[in-house]
Motif scaffolding. Structure first.
Motif, PDB file in Angstrom:
ATOM      1  N   ALA A 189       0.816  -1.292  -0.003  1.00 59.40           N
ATOM      2  CA  ALA A 189       0.093  -0.105   0.017  1.00 59.40           C
ATOM      3  C   ALA A 189       0.826   1.160   0.015  1.00 59.40           C
ATOM      4  CB  ALA A 189      -0.993  -0.006   1.159  1.00 59.40           C
ATOM      5  N   ARG A 190       0.229   2.315  -0.521  1.00 60.34           N
ATOM      6  CA  ARG A 190       1.119   3.533  -0.625  1.00 60.34           C
ATOM      7  C   ARG A 190       0.984   4.290   0.805  1.00 60.34           C
ATOM      8  NH1 ARG A 190       4.301   3.565  -2.719  1.00 60.34           N
ATOM      9  NH2 ARG A 190       4.522   5.698  -3.381  1.00 60.34           N
ATOM     10  N   PRO A 191       1.852   5.229   1.112  1.00 61.77           N
ATOM     11  CA  PRO A 191       1.648   5.577   2.418  1.00 61.77           C
ATOM     12  C   PRO A 191       0.487   5.865   2.994  1.00 61.77           C
ATOM     13  CG  PRO A 191       3.855   6.425   1.051  1.00 61.77           C
ATOM     14  CD  PRO A 191       2.770   5.909   0.186  1.00 61.77           C
ATOM     15  N   TRP A 192      -0.232   6.692   2.298  1.00 64.91           N
ATOM     16  CA  TRP A 192      -1.398   7.274   2.955  1.00 64.91           C
ATOM     17  C   TRP A 192      -2.496   6.416   3.077  1.00 64.91           C
ATOM     18  CZ3 TRP A 192       0.715   8.917  -1.572  1.00 64.91           C
ATOM     19  CH2 TRP A 192       0.442   8.205  -2.820  1.00 64.91           C
ATOM     20  N   VAL A 193      -2.409   5.161   2.747  1.00 64.16           N
ATOM     21  CA  VAL A 193      -3.292   3.873   3.047  1.00 64.16           C
ATOM     22  C   VAL A 193      -3.668   3.657   4.407  1.00 64.16           C
ATOM     23  CG1 VAL A 193      -4.046   1.554   2.237  1.00 64.16           C
ATOM     24  CG2 VAL A 193      -3.257   3.113   0.420  1.00 64.16           C
ATOM     25  N   CYS A 194      -2.211   3.858   4.887  1.00 64.24           N
ATOM     26  CA  CYS A 194      -2.148   3.524   6.515  1.00 64.24           C
ATOM     27  C   CYS A 194      -2.922   4.198   7.257  1.00 64.24           C
ATOM     28  CB  CYS A 194      -0.621   3.697   6.786  1.00 64.24           C
ATOM     29  SG  CYS A 194       0.450   2.586   6.401  1.00 64.24           S
ATOM     30  N   LEU A 195      -3.564   5.640   6.646  1.00 65.09           N
ATOM     31  CA  LEU A 195      -4.195   6.349   7.327  1.00 65.09           C
ATOM     32  C   LEU A 195      -5.727   5.668   7.912  1.00 65.09           C
ATOM     33  CD1 LEU A 195      -3.278   9.605   5.679  1.00 65.09           C
ATOM     34  CD2 LEU A 195      -3.105   9.320   8.168  1.00 65.09           C
ATOM     35  N   LEU A 196      -6.076   4.925   6.737  1.00 68.16           N
ATOM     36  CA  LEU A 196      -7.364   4.284   7.089  1.00 68.16           C
ATOM     37  C   LEU A 196      -7.334   2.611   7.336  1.00 68.16           C
ATOM     38  CD1 LEU A 196      -9.364   5.912   4.002  1.00 68.16           C
ATOM     39  CD2 LEU A 196      -9.225   6.404   6.452  1.00 68.16           C
ATOM     40  N   CYS A 197      -6.073   2.185   7.705  1.00 67.06           N
ATOM     41  CA  CYS A 197      -5.682   0.755   7.819  1.00 67.06           C
ATOM     42  C   CYS A 197      -6.237   0.492   9.164  1.00 67.06           C
ATOM     43  CB  CYS A 197      -4.661   0.505   7.445  1.00 67.06           C
ATOM     44  SG  CYS A 197      -4.023  -1.435   7.598  1.00 67.06           S
ATOM     45  N   PRO A 198      -6.792  -0.547   9.469  1.00 66.62           N
ATOM     46  CA  PRO A 198      -6.965  -0.958  11.012  1.00 66.62           C
ATOM     47  C   PRO A 198      -5.702  -1.524  11.524  1.00 66.62           C
ATOM     48  CG  PRO A 198      -8.030  -2.541   9.611  1.00 66.62           C
ATOM     49  CD  PRO A 198      -7.519  -1.488   8.733  1.00 66.62           C
ATOM     50  N   LEU A 199      -4.719  -2.102  10.964  1.00 67.71           N
ATOM     51  CA  LEU A 199      -3.484  -2.195  11.429  1.00 67.71           C
ATOM     52  C   LEU A 199      -2.676  -1.022  11.660  1.00 67.71           C
ATOM     53  CD1 LEU A 199      -2.802  -5.342   9.060  1.00 67.71           C
ATOM     54  CD2 LEU A 199      -3.707  -5.425  11.533  1.00 67.71           C
ATOM     55  N   ALA A 200      -2.883  -0.062  11.439  1.00 66.74           N
ATOM     56  CA  ALA A 200      -1.958   1.159  11.857  1.00 66.74           C
ATOM     57  C   ALA A 200      -2.259   1.730  13.136  1.00 66.74           C
ATOM     58  CB  ALA A 200      -2.181   2.422  10.808  1.00 66.74           C
ATOM     59  N   VAL A 201      -0.979   2.021  13.998  1.00 66.58           N
ATOM     60  CA  VAL A 201      -0.780   2.451  15.163  1.00 66.58           C
ATOM     61  C   VAL A 201       0.019   3.745  14.999  1.00 66.58           C
ATOM     62  CG1 VAL A 201       0.067   2.283  17.660  1.00 66.58           C
ATOM     63  CG2 VAL A 201      -0.941   0.246  16.251  1.00 66.58           C
ATOM     64  N   PHE A 202      -0.534   4.913  15.241  1.00 68.75           N
ATOM     65  CA  PHE A 202      -0.092   6.067  15.277  1.00 68.75           C
ATOM     66  C   PHE A 202       0.660   6.715  16.355  1.00 68.75           C
ATOM     67  CE2 PHE A 202      -3.366   5.857  11.849  1.00 68.75           C
ATOM     68  CZ  PHE A 202      -2.700   6.170  10.858  1.00 68.75           C
ATOM     69  N   ALA A 203       1.899   7.025  16.453  1.00 66.65           N
ATOM     70  CA  ALA A 203       2.358   7.419  17.791  1.00 66.65           C
ATOM     71  C   ALA A 203       3.157   8.857  17.498  1.00 66.65           C
ATOM     72  CB  ALA A 203       3.705   6.562  18.108  1.00 66.65           C
ATOM     73  N   PRO A 204       3.308   9.486  18.398  1.00 68.05           N
ATOM     74  CA  PRO A 204       4.000  10.881  18.211  1.00 68.05           C
ATOM     75  C   PRO A 204       5.190  11.161  17.522  1.00 68.05           C
ATOM     76  CG  PRO A 204       3.117  10.817  20.657  1.00 68.05           C
ATOM     77  CD  PRO A 204       3.055   9.349  19.919  1.00 68.05           C
ATOM     78  N   ARG A 205       6.016   9.773  17.353  1.00 69.09           N
ATOM     79  CA  ARG A 205       7.210   9.818  16.653  1.00 69.09           C
ATOM     80  C   ARG A 205       6.818   9.794  15.035  1.00 69.09           C
ATOM     81  NH1 ARG A 205       6.774   4.493  18.564  1.00 69.09           N
ATOM     82  NH2 ARG A 205       6.120   2.790  17.069  1.00 69.09           N
TER      83      ARG A 205
ATOM     84  N   ASP B 142      -4.716  15.646  15.281  1.00 64.17           N
ATOM     85  CA  ASP B 142      -5.273  16.243  16.449  1.00 64.17           C
ATOM     86  C   ASP B 142      -5.094  15.573  17.828  1.00 64.17           C
ATOM     87  OD1 ASP B 142      -6.138  18.570  14.868  1.00 64.17           O
ATOM     88  OD2 ASP B 142      -8.202  17.718  14.488  1.00 64.17           O
ATOM     89  N   ARG B 143      -4.988  14.597  17.518  1.00 61.54           N
ATOM     90  CA  ARG B 143      -4.785  13.580  18.819  1.00 61.54           C
ATOM     91  C   ARG B 143      -3.362  13.823  19.603  1.00 61.54           C
ATOM     92  NH1 ARG B 143      -7.202   7.735  17.095  1.00 61.54           N
ATOM     93  NH2 ARG B 143      -9.227   8.465  16.768  1.00 61.54           N
ATOM     94  N   PHE B 144      -2.476  14.312  18.797  1.00 58.14           N
ATOM     95  CA  PHE B 144      -1.145  14.619  19.443  1.00 58.14           C
ATOM     96  C   PHE B 144      -1.012  15.943  20.313  1.00 58.14           C
ATOM     97  CE2 PHE B 144       0.856  12.102  15.304  1.00 58.14           C
ATOM     98  CZ  PHE B 144       0.390  10.878  16.026  1.00 58.14           C
ATOM     99  N   ASP B 145      -0.167  15.919  21.098  1.00 56.48           N
ATOM    100  CA  ASP B 145       0.271  17.229  21.874  1.00 56.48           C
ATOM    101  C   ASP B 145       0.457  18.118  20.856  1.00 56.48           C
ATOM    102  OD1 ASP B 145       1.570  19.135  23.238  1.00 56.48           O
ATOM    103  OD2 ASP B 145       1.659  17.955  25.079  1.00 56.48           O
ATOM    104  N   PRO B 146      -0.208  19.436  21.067  1.00 52.50           N
ATOM    105  CA  PRO B 146       0.266  20.580  19.979  1.00 52.50           C
ATOM    106  C   PRO B 146       1.790  20.904  19.868  1.00 52.50           C
ATOM    107  CG  PRO B 146      -1.883  21.215  21.085  1.00 52.50           C
ATOM    108  CD  PRO B 146      -1.029  20.050  21.626  1.00 52.50           C
ATOM    109  N   ALA B 147       2.434  20.792  20.913  1.00 50.02           N
ATOM    110  CA  ALA B 147       3.825  20.835  21.150  1.00 50.02           C
ATOM    111  C   ALA B 147       4.662  19.745  20.250  1.00 50.02           C
ATOM    112  CB  ALA B 147       4.286  20.915  22.441  1.00 50.02           C
ATOM    113  N   VAL B 148       4.216  18.656  20.351  1.00 51.00           N
ATOM    114  CA  VAL B 148       4.822  17.590  19.518  1.00 51.00           C
ATOM    115  C   VAL B 148       4.706  17.774  17.807  1.00 51.00           C
ATOM    116  CG1 VAL B 148       4.713  15.231  18.784  1.00 51.00           C
ATOM    117  CG2 VAL B 148       4.418  15.721  21.176  1.00 51.00           C
TER     118      VAL B 148
END
Length: 129
Positions: free
Chosen positions: A43-59, A99-105
């Motif tokens: 998948a292209r990088p943007w597909v992760c945005l809708l993938c149920p397997l994706a875990v988004f972290a501040p990093r 929007d879920r990340f700390d604005p400072a991050v």
């Protein structure tokens, strides 16, 4: 995590960055959600945005911002209807994730984003320049 059968070792890899792809950590890159089972996800990088397997972290904030800038460049060069058909759901989701990340991050991450195609893994036909 239990839904995907992730054990403690897999969870530690997700949290520690060992399973990172461009925009997220992946619960199982060999699951076959977007390609053949047992092979790395194509998948292209943007597909992760809708993938149920994706875990988004501040990093991941800087790469998410790079992708958001890419969407902005695409918006400027594509007809609106075409952009919405191709990138619309991903463009909406990226804002929700950030929007879920700390604005400072996000602010620290924004300082390292150069807003160029070279910052993200694109195929030649996907370039905006």
């Amino acid at each position: 995590m239990a839904e995907f059968g992730l054990d403690n070792a897999a969870i530690a890899e997700l949290v520690g960055g060992a399973r990172d792809v461009f925009t997220a950590a992946c619960g199982d890159q060999l699951s076959g959600l977007h390609g053949p089972a047992g092979r790395p996800c194509p998948a292209r990088p943007w597909v992760c945005l809708l993938c149920p397997l994706a875990v988004f972290a501040p990093r991941h904030a800087a790469n998410l911002l790079r992708l958001k800038a890419f969407f902005s460049r695409q918006w400027q060069q594509m007809p609106a209807a075409q952009f919405m058909a191709v990138f619309g759901p991903y463009a909406v989701r990226i804002g929700q994730v950030l929007d879920r990340f700390d604005p400072a991050v996000v602010a620290v991450a924004a300082a390292v984003v150069g807003d160029t195609d070279e910052e993200i893994p694109l195929r030649p036909e996907e370039r905006t320049a």
